[in-house]
Enzyme design. Sequence first.
Site, short mmCIF file in Angstrom:
data_model
loop_
_atom_site.label_atom_id
_atom_site.label_comp_id
_atom_site.label_asym_id
_atom_site.label_seq_id
_atom_site.Cartn_x
_atom_site.Cartn_y
_atom_site.Cartn_z
N GLY A 74 0.75 -1.23 -0.18
CA GLY A 74 -0.05 -0.02 0.02
C GLY A 74 0.95 1.24 -0.04
CG LEU A 75 -0.76 5.03 -0.17
CD1 LEU A 75 -1.63 6.10 0.22
CD2 LEU A 75 -0.20 5.45 -1.32
CB ALA A 76 2.67 2.28 4.54
CG HIS A 298 -16.67 7.64 6.91
ND1 HIS A 298 -17.71 8.32 6.36
CD2 HIS A 298 -15.74 8.20 6.65
CE1 HIS A 298 -17.37 9.30 5.52
NE2 HIS A 298 -15.85 9.32 5.69
CB SER A 316 -16.90 11.72 -0.67
OG SER A 316 -16.48 13.09 -0.15
NE ARG A 363 -14.04 11.13 8.31
CZ ARG A 363 -13.12 10.78 7.65
NH1 ARG A 363 -12.23 9.85 8.10
NH2 ARG A 363 -12.77 11.40 6.52
CD GLU A 462 -6.01 1.64 8.38
OE1 GLU A 462 -6.06 1.84 7.19
OE2 GLU A 462 -7.25 1.07 8.85
NE ARG A 472 -7.46 7.77 9.01
CZ ARG A 472 -8.41 8.38 7.85
NH1 ARG A 472 -7.89 9.48 7.12
NH2 ARG A 472 -9.37 7.75 7.31
CG LEU A 478 -4.73 8.88 1.62
CD1 LEU A 478 -5.22 9.63 0.46
CD2 LEU A 478 -4.52 7.46 1.13
#
EC number: 1.3.5.1
Lengths: 679, 246, 240
Positions: A74-76, A298, A316, A363, A462, A472, A478
């Site tokens: 993933g991104l990380a 969420h 969203s 949220r 994460e 968060r 991200l």
Amino acid sequence: MTDAHRTTTPDGIVQGSDEQHDDAAGYYVDGEPIADTKAPGGPLAERWSTRQFDAKIVNPANRRKVSAIIVGTGLAGASAAATMGEAGYVVKSFCYQDSPRRAHSIAAQGGINAAKNYKGDGDSVHRLFYDTIKGGDYRSRESNVYRLAEVSVNIIDQCVAQGVPFAREYGGLLDNRSFGGVQVSRTFYARGQTGQQLLLGAYQALERQIAAGTVHCYTRHEMLELIVVDGRARGIIARDLVSGEIETHLADVVVLASGGYGNVFYLSTNAMNSNVTASWRAHRKGALMANPCYTQIHPTCIPVTGTHQSKLTLMSESLRNDGRIWVPKKKADCDKDPRDIPEEDRDYYLERIYPAFGNLVPRDIASRQAKNVCDEGRGVGPEVEGVRRGVYLDFADAMERLGRPAIEAKYGNLFDMYARITGEDPYQVPMRIYPAVHYVMGGLWVDYDLQSTIPGLFVTGEANFSDHGANRLGASALMQGLADGYFVLPNTIRDYLSASPFEKIAEDHPAVVEAQQAVRERVDKFLSTNGTRSVDSYHRELGNIMWEYCGMERTADGLRKAIDLIRTLRQDFHRNVRVLGSGENINQSLEKAGRVADFFELGELMCIDALNRRESCGGHFRGESQTEDGEALRHDDQYAYVAAWAWPGQGEDGESLPPVLHKEHLNYEFTEMKQRSYK
Amino acid sequence: MIINLKVWRQDSPAVEGELVSYQVEASEDMSFLEMLDVLNEDLIGKGEEPVVFESDCREGICGSCGLMINGQAHGPEVTTSCQLHMRSFKDGDEIVVEPWRADPFPVLKDLMVDRSAFDRLIASGGYVSVNTGAAPDAHAVPVPKPNADRAFDVATCIGCGACVAACPNGSASLFLGAKITHLSELPQGQAERDQRVVNMVGQHDHEGFGGCTNIGECTAACPKGIPLDVISRLNSDLRTALRHGR
Amino acid sequence: MATTRPSPDQTRTLVSGAHAARTTIALKLAMAVSGLIFIAFVLGHMYGNLKAFAGHDAFNDYAHHLRTLGEPVLPYGGLLWIIRVGLIASLVVHVTSAVLLWKRASSARQHKYAVRKYRSSTLSSRTMRWGGLTILLFLVWHLLNFSIGKVNPQGGPTNDPYDLLVDTFEVWWLTLIYLVAMVALGMHLRHGTWSASQTLGLTNSARSRRTANLAGITLAVVVAGGFSLVPIFTLFGVIS
Ligand SMILES: Cc1cc2nc3c(=O)[nH]c(=O)nc-3n(C[C@H](O)[C@H](O)[C@H](O)COP(=O)(O)OP(=O)(O)OC[C@H]3O[C@@H](n4cnc5c(N)ncnc54)[C@H](O)[C@@H]3O)c2cc1C
Ligand code: HEM
Ligand code: SF4
Ligand code: FES
């Protein structure tokens, strides 16, 4: 200052918060406190550069002799693997999907924060730092968060250079939007697909290193065990999901970037195969698990339609800018066509309770109020297991005010997605939404260097607990994933690696053989149980327990009940699960069985953690800890700590032993701890 | 609703497979994959091995899922298999489910194929060569909005492989063209432009994908609506590289 | 060994030393260029054929004129030969590329789908190869008929182009073969024109794609229609 409040429990008992509670007594054992010893002291703004300077460097000529395993793309993970490959280390990268590009980061929609202040609206590293600390409800570390804000600016530069197509203005410069209720515009975005574009950037950088031969990518491989030799992480056992082969991979250092564990709830916005296995196996080998109960729920997801439901879809948050949330005032109206319910019979409950913020409350609050109205029996939509779980998100006013074309331009793709999934036209009928599990702030405990309590095991993204405290902010995951992977880890890991080369480990080293053995036994056990129930049916039941008792509102009684239920169900699972087929081939039931087995253990720990934390903070709401008007109440005097849990081992019959709680005290030197208020 | 399924079952790449008939009781709210989940629960109940198919995000963005449904890639709607819902079908329908068929995408088991060829296409040049930390300030190079927007539009490709599956030639030109166009639209992509297109097309051919004959089935099946003009851009970039003697 | 997968390093590799000229797209470019040469040729050829409406002498003058073009720089029939050589070279290039790409496409999907439904593609686009083959076969016959072999099915003169034409198309089945070929040609052009624009990289926007498509349809109608007029009118005795 929270002590000024007095709290009322749902059963009406008024209690002072100075009273000491130990709800979790008997469920855990107290351990030694722990501390982050890597963050330098001194002014916040200098800590990161100090650490970078102090961290030793591995001579470029030696890097070719140093190997790293990175689990997760993933991104990380992808960013870390690419960067370490560029630096010249020998990197092995793992993911369970068929391609690194499919990691769940791909699904992130909204955007990524960075303190660029391109809008000149007064943003700064310090403001991003402050917002993140406050957003985290004062349960995160100042040093870490400051560093995150600091490197956020480099992320955007890096991504743009890679060709990430962020939204731009007519002048050709980058566009920003404000996100998640903050006062400044600091969110960079690529329409509703920011995560996808960022991940593709990192993926392409990773593929470039694969072509260069510095990174070897093992796709369709699942890490099933961590190899710890002489107290250091030295490799993993992974299963090739195609051939079924149990493989041993050894290295000088192991990095986990394996994402979040929201799927413990079965239904969540996470990908179907997101799991805790990599982290949990490390936890069982000695890595502490921090704040596992911090879950973000969420508010704007598409409601469940039936028991066949396999996952939930996020829409969203921006929808709340123009949509008005309501439910009928009377239960009798709940199955009526919403358009026939007159204005005076509608309860715009967020606008009613929070006149200042209205539909734009954070949220956690929006989610919890939705649950409350549905619990009162005023939910809308189809009944699933006897309850209607949904509230209206109505655009009729906005459409009248702005016209349909404006709404189409702004939200067209979301409306289309909603229509596709529900078969209803949201331009005609109000949308129905309901909260869903979305993100976990908890994760493996790491120090400032992102190193866990096992030397040589680093955790990013994460999967770690580091930067978001109890909650968060939007567009910050991200940012954290890429900060960790591109800029933090590659700089801190070298300090550990400077002591390398470490002693070579033979594949027949007892610790390696033991790890292999453990994995084989587990696989064989699932295949030979020959029970009657499918893995999914257990997962679904576990998810229901977690959602019911460890979801949006938690109480001591509920959590204790959940722990009992989980224990019983887990035992049944191990005796009665049915996994068909063999281990020498693709076997998705077998993959799931391993994941669900770990979710059972995690779920129990989450409940214990939630039981211990008798306060409400961020994403964790304890019924026993609320103000007179039902708002979350923190207890900084008792709970300003990170709860880091150690695996106690299992009893002889596989029954749970109480986990050990290590507290890391949180120290606020630069910020004042305040109670949130949105009235 | 009752659905009569014919599903491709194949134990491994090395053995022959066949279409097997099943009956499933589905509901209109289900996604297509949830209907297959129900089938799998039934099969497990009966002691038969469940059907292997891929999915992860189930919201149309990861590109994992991909089924040939009644002869159409991702089924009758223009979306991903995971976002297809059973309300697109009628009670009593027969649905034939096959894996993507293309030699560069060998079947691994049942409906699951190996799409690693796409990764190698990207590895052969689908990137900008910039090491971490070597980037100038993001505002150093403005990008005209039309170029930025087009780059984004084509960068939304999810790598699902439907274009290959739908193409009568088994060509991956749409996937390739999308990446070429994305990077060609941006100033950051210029330095390596010639070399990129030559290497990527070379890799495309090496993998055994067919050549494009501009039939357009790819773009019609593409869940992200990647337009055919990316292939035109791919061709013109290759022509330029040819002129430059690459 | 059904279960063990060869490791990626063993089978699938990254190519090195790729050259633009050795790609499938280069083949396609060659087809597009040769195809455009054919288009230019068929347009000219069609114009010539329509001279048949002007009568015996005009048509034969035109046929003769073709041979004197370029004189005195070129010998008698020189330009015609240059055109012929160009066309033959183009044909070799066009057909060779077609065959190579055809083979490649069929090995890209050896296992066919049990069920296949097309969404948007035209019949023309999917029949380019068989259509091309039809044109090729026709070409052979056509050359035997009018050029190399000069076969007069009615046994009449073969050295008078006009008479040869009339004698041929008075036979219904010869006209039919011709018309079938023209359908094939029309379809080939309908997709080919668009396809060549795309191959040459000229269709970078939705608008240019529409234009290229329109050009394809127009060319198809004009060329196939234009060529068909003479045989049809001959068959019905308008040209005699
Ligand atoms: C629907 C949705 C929308 C979101 N929107 C936003 C947003 O707008 N802004 C924002 O900031 N955040 C957003 N988030 C949160 C954010 O996307 C994630 O927190 C973040 O992407 C996590 O990245 P990661 O790299 O840590 O993990 P992931 O991207 O989840 O990657 C995990 C990787 O680990 C691998 N892996 C896991 N377990 C194993 C194992 N056992 N063996 C081998 N490999 C393994 C997987 O294959 C995968 O490659 C969103 C999340 C969701 C679900
Ligand atoms: C007068 C005769 C012909 C004309 C005008 C013509 C024209 C064209 C054109 C313009 C193209 C498009 C090239 C591209 O896609 O870039 C094409 C493609 C093609 N032609 Fe021809 N051609 C002719 C004869 C033939 C013959 C004899 C064959 C025999 C095999 C053939 C087979 C093909 C094939 C297979 C294609 C590829 C389909 C495609 O790319 O879409 N053609 N032709
Ligand atoms: S171009 Fe479209 S069909 Fe092809 S891989 Fe990308 S998203 Fe899928
Ligand atoms: S499962 Fe991710 S796109 Fe369908």
